[in-house]
Design a protein around this motif. Structure first.
Motif, PDB file in Angstrom:
ATOM      1  N   ALA A 185       0.811  -1.226   0.000  1.00  6.98           N
ATOM      2  CA  ALA A 185       0.000   0.000   0.000  1.00  6.98           C
ATOM      3  C   ALA A 185       0.840   1.269   0.000  1.00  6.98           C
ATOM      4  N   ASP A 186       2.110   1.153   0.391  1.00  5.13           N
ATOM      5  CA  ASP A 186       2.960   2.343   0.486  1.00  5.13           C
ATOM      6  C   ASP A 186       3.226   2.925  -0.902  1.00  5.13           C
ATOM      7  N   PHE A 187       2.981   4.226  -1.036  1.00  6.38           N
ATOM      8  CA  PHE A 187       3.241   4.958  -2.290  1.00  6.38           C
ATOM      9  C   PHE A 187       2.621   4.237  -3.488  1.00  6.38           C
ATOM     10  N   ARG A 188       1.465   3.615  -3.284  1.00  2.00           N
ATOM     11  CA  ARG A 188       0.857   2.763  -4.310  1.00  2.00           C
ATOM     12  C   ARG A 188       0.649   3.535  -5.604  1.00  2.00           C
ATOM     13  N   GLN A 189       0.065   4.732  -5.462  1.00  2.83           N
ATOM     14  CA  GLN A 189      -0.276   5.511  -6.659  1.00  2.83           C
ATOM     15  C   GLN A 189       0.978   5.922  -7.432  1.00  2.83           C
ATOM     16  N   MET A 190       2.020   6.296  -6.694  1.00  6.43           N
ATOM     17  CA  MET A 190       3.264   6.714  -7.349  1.00  6.43           C
ATOM     18  C   MET A 190       3.906   5.528  -8.062  1.00  6.43           C
ATOM     19  N   ARG A 191       3.864   4.356  -7.426  1.00  6.66           N
ATOM     20  CA  ARG A 191       4.472   3.171  -8.023  1.00  6.66           C
ATOM     21  C   ARG A 191       3.733   2.758  -9.289  1.00  6.66           C
ATOM     22  N   VAL A 192       2.425   2.823  -9.227  1.00  4.19           N
ATOM     23  CA  VAL A 192       1.631   2.473 -10.422  1.00  4.19           C
ATOM     24  C   VAL A 192       1.886   3.506 -11.524  1.00  4.19           C
ATOM     25  N   GLN A 193       1.963   4.775 -11.131  1.00  3.72           N
ATOM     26  CA  GLN A 193       2.205   5.836 -12.114  1.00  3.72           C
ATOM     27  C   GLN A 193       3.534   5.652 -12.818  1.00  3.72           C
ATOM     28  N   LEU A 194       4.578   5.273 -12.055  1.00  2.00           N
ATOM     29  CA  LEU A 194       5.899   5.061 -12.669  1.00  2.00           C
ATOM     30  C   LEU A 194       5.844   3.922 -13.686  1.00  2.00           C
ATOM     31  N   ALA A 195       5.133   2.848 -13.338  1.00  3.29           N
ATOM     32  CA  ALA A 195       5.014   1.717 -14.264  1.00  3.29           C
ATOM     33  C   ALA A 195       4.247   2.137 -15.518  1.00  3.29           C
ATOM     34  N   PHE A 196       3.173   2.897 -15.305  1.00  2.00           N
ATOM     35  CA  PHE A 196       2.375   3.363 -16.443  1.00  2.00           C
ATOM     36  C   PHE A 196       3.215   4.265 -17.346  1.00  2.00           C
ATOM     37  N   ASP A 197       3.952   5.175 -16.746  1.00  2.00           N
ATOM     38  CA  ASP A 197       4.769   6.110 -17.525  1.00  2.00           C
ATOM     39  C   ASP A 197       5.891   5.377 -18.269  1.00  2.00           C
ATOM     40  N   ALA A 198       6.473   4.357 -17.645  1.00  4.52           N
ATOM     41  CA  ALA A 198       7.502   3.567 -18.331  1.00  4.52           C
ATOM     42  C   ALA A 198       6.894   2.846 -19.534  1.00  4.52           C
ATOM     43  N   GLY A 199       5.691   2.315 -19.373  1.00  5.49           N
ATOM     44  CA  GLY A 199       5.006   1.661 -20.490  1.00  5.49           C
ATOM     45  C   GLY A 199       4.732   2.645 -21.618  1.00  5.49           C
ATOM     46  N   ALA A 200       4.288   3.850 -21.253  1.00 10.76           N
ATOM     47  CA  ALA A 200       4.043   4.876 -22.271  1.00 10.76           C
ATOM     48  C   ALA A 200       5.336   5.254 -22.982  1.00 10.76           C
ATOM     49  N   ALA A 201       6.441   5.297 -22.244  1.00  8.01           N
ATOM     50  CA  ALA A 201       7.738   5.640 -22.844  1.00  8.01           C
ATOM     51  C   ALA A 201       8.165   4.563 -23.840  1.00  8.01           C
ATOM     52  N   VAL A 202       7.939   3.299 -23.490  1.00 13.48           N
ATOM     53  CA  VAL A 202       8.277   2.208 -24.416  1.00 13.48           C
ATOM     54  C   VAL A 202       7.487   2.372 -25.715  1.00 13.48           C
ATOM     55  N   LEU A 203       6.192   2.681 -25.574  1.00 17.71           N
ATOM     56  CA  LEU A 203       5.354   2.866 -26.769  1.00 17.71           C
ATOM     57  C   LEU A 203       5.864   4.030 -27.616  1.00 17.71           C
ATOM     58  N   ALA A 204       6.190   5.135 -26.938  1.00 18.47           N
ATOM     59  CA  ALA A 204       6.677   6.321 -27.663  1.00 18.47           C
ATOM     60  C   ALA A 204       7.951   5.992 -28.434  1.00 18.47           C
ATOM     61  N   LEU A 205       8.851   5.238 -27.807  1.00 16.31           N
ATOM     62  CA  LEU A 205      10.117   4.908 -28.468  1.00 16.31           C
ATOM     63  C   LEU A 205       9.903   3.911 -29.604  1.00 16.31           C
ATOM     64  N   LEU A 206       8.899   3.057 -29.472  1.00 13.46           N
ATOM     65  CA  LEU A 206       8.562   2.153 -30.590  1.00 13.46           C
ATOM     66  C   LEU A 206       8.050   2.966 -31.779  1.00 13.46           C
ATOM     67  N   VAL A 207       7.289   4.024 -31.483  1.00 11.69           N
ATOM     68  CA  VAL A 207       6.787   4.891 -32.561  1.00 11.69           C
ATOM     69  C   VAL A 207       7.949   5.573 -33.275  1.00 11.69           C
ATOM     70  N   THR A 208       8.910   6.092 -32.507  1.00 15.56           N
ATOM     71  CA  THR A 208      10.059   6.755 -33.154  1.00 15.56           C
ATOM     72  C   THR A 208      10.858   5.759 -33.983  1.00 15.56           C
ATOM     73  N   THR A 209      10.968   4.531 -33.505  1.00 12.24           N
ATOM     74  CA  THR A 209      11.691   3.503 -34.262  1.00 12.24           C
ATOM     75  C   THR A 209      10.976   3.219 -35.587  1.00 12.24           C
ATOM     76  N   ALA A 210       9.646   3.093 -35.514  1.00 11.69           N
ATOM     77  CA  ALA A 210       8.873   2.830 -36.735  1.00 11.69           C
ATOM     78  C   ALA A 210       8.993   4.000 -37.709  1.00 11.69           C
ATOM     79  N   LEU A 211       8.948   5.229 -37.192  1.00  9.68           N
ATOM     80  CA  LEU A 211       9.088   6.415 -38.051  1.00  9.68           C
ATOM     81  C   LEU A 211      10.436   6.395 -38.774  1.00  9.68           C
ATOM     82  N   SER A 212      11.492   5.973 -38.064  1.00  9.64           N
ATOM     83  CA  SER A 212      12.831   5.943 -38.657  1.00  9.64           C
ATOM     84  C   SER A 212      12.913   4.954 -39.808  1.00  9.64           C
TER      85      SER A 212
END
Lengths: 186, 58
Positions: free
Chosen positions: A124-151
């Protein structure tokens, strides 16, 4: 100024290495973030958040900045330019935004690592922050996949600025051809 | 590396491609969503900070 072919290849190799390395480091960060949320083993959770800070500080940040800088230098040294084609502008936008968001996230990553190092974290400690970090890392992976495809696909589309530059170059080459023809006829 | 071919036959600037319009619209919507979430106080970065945890434990 257009780079010589050998330098162009060196820069391209460096850009691919840093950008794909950045993608890999963020994917590893995501795996640790998920382990930090789902694991019931206190030591594993502690290790995950401590490792996340190390990966972020020593891999993600340097690779991210290197990708941005090398990408800009490389664009300016090739006919693609930095603002002439929409796919390059899109990559630049995604990279700049990702860099800013990464730097903003360094503080919570550090805070979580510090908290995990000091005391065992319950689920339960820092639950929201921990979930947010995981979500943001997932979004970053997607963003970098998009840049790779664009290249790779380089979808067509010239910006108004790029079109004006093409017209200027076309006028210059036509003027050069006319001058050469006149000299040959004289 | 295949470099760009010139669209020299056109006399006016080409229209913005559809993929740019669609992806640009998606990005604008996402940015608005994030801004709204932050302004409504639902940003998780403001919750569960170590200082809050220490205050709860005291």
């Amino acid at each position: 100024m257009i780079m010589a072919p050998r330098l162009r290849k060196i820069m391209l190799t460096a850009h691919i290495t840093t950008s794909v390395g950045w993608l890999g480091a963020v994917a590893a960060f995501l795996a640790l973030a998920l382990a930090g949320i789902m694991s019931q083993d206190g030591q594993q959770v502690q290790a995950a958040y401590l490792s996340m800070e190390l990966i972020a500080s020593f891999m993600i940040v340097p690779l991210c900045l290197a990708t941005l800088i090398i990408g800009i230098v490389q664009s300016l040294g090739t006919p693609w330019g930095l603002f002439r084609h929409y796919w390059v502008v899109a990559k630049l936008f995604i990279t700049v935004v990702s860099t800013i968001l990464l730097l903003v996230h360094l503080r919570p990553i550090h805070d979580l690592a510090e908290a995990a190092g000091a005391l065992p974290l319950s689920s339960a400690d820092f639950r929201q922050m921990r979930v947010q970090l995981a979500f943001d890392a997932g979004a970053a992976v997607l963003a970098l996949l998009v840049t790779t495809a664009l290249s790779v696909y380089k979808p067509r589309g010239v910006t108004p600025y790029g079109w004006r530059k093409q017209q200027e170059q076309r006028r210059e080459s036509l003027a050069g051809e006319t001058t050469s023809r006149n000299k040959a006829e004289a | 590396m295949a470099y760009p071919s010139e669209d020299s036959a056109q006399t006016s600037a080409p229209a913005m491609p559809r993929w740019v319009k669609i992806s640009g619209s998606v990005v604008i919507v996402l940015i608005l969503l994030v801004v709204i979430l932050h302004l409504s106080g639902n940003s998780p970065m403001h919750h569960g900070s170590p200082t809050e945890r220490q205050e709860q434990q005291q």
